[in-house]
Design a protein around this motif. Sequence first.
Motif: not given
Length: 283
Positions: A1-6, A252-258
């Motif tokens: 599962m993709l762990n993703i946030g912003a 791992l958790p991935f966090f967008l900083e775009t």
Amino acid sequence: MLNIGAHLTISKGYEKAAKEAISIGANTFQFFTRNPRGARAKTLDLEDIQKLDKISKDHGFASLLAHAPYTYNLASGEEDTWSLGKKLLRDDLDRLQHMESCNYIVFHPGSHVKRGIIFGIDRIAQGLNDILTGEENTMLLLEGMAGKGTEIGSRFEELRLIIDQVNQRDLVGVCLDTCHLYSAGYDIVNLLDDVLEEFDKKIGLNKLKAIHLNDSMMPFASHKDRHAKIGEGTIGLKAITTLIKHPAIKSLPFFLETPNEVEGYRDEIKLLRSELNKESLEE
């Protein structure tokens, strides 16, 4: 599962930020602990934090990521600057003790301001030794940097030297940033396996706890920190999706900083999930 946030604002409270994360298809998010360019922090609202923790648990969130303000500079040779950084970090750790849903706080290691890399590394480690007691429930994550100016942390060796000098090294890990990595000269587009193997050899993949997910406006090894929207920079969508699904880091958790507003984050999360699903079907 993709762990993703912003990266979301908590100006209206943690509960609202958590609900906003869900609304954009995220299952975690990052937030500043205080004014990113100053020292002021919101009054601690324990009821709001409890609501955040419940939402996080109910929706199976990956750990949230607290981001320290840019006013920290633990590499500084100026006593006032160094002391302020230590004071703010200690206060942030104390505040995060109340938050079950956030296990990590990431901070920029700092800039030695022409004092030399070794001076800055020693200064950072000394500062962390002054701060950490071993009783914290939040892990400090050193952020890998792009290498502009006199900032520390663009090379894996520098991060390792800091960690090795910290007494409570079990409480110190690393957060990598895809834009910073590429700008620092780590070719995650063509040599991702090699980059991760080098990280494992020099630091240890067990120390890698989170990733900032960004494309880059600048060319490879530019040593300039300019984030781009996913798929609109020199790293590209294909390399980013390849990185996300790499067996060594996919959990791992991935966090967008775009450079986006909330709607832009929603579009990027949708795009990334779609690309990963497409590749999974093709396989």
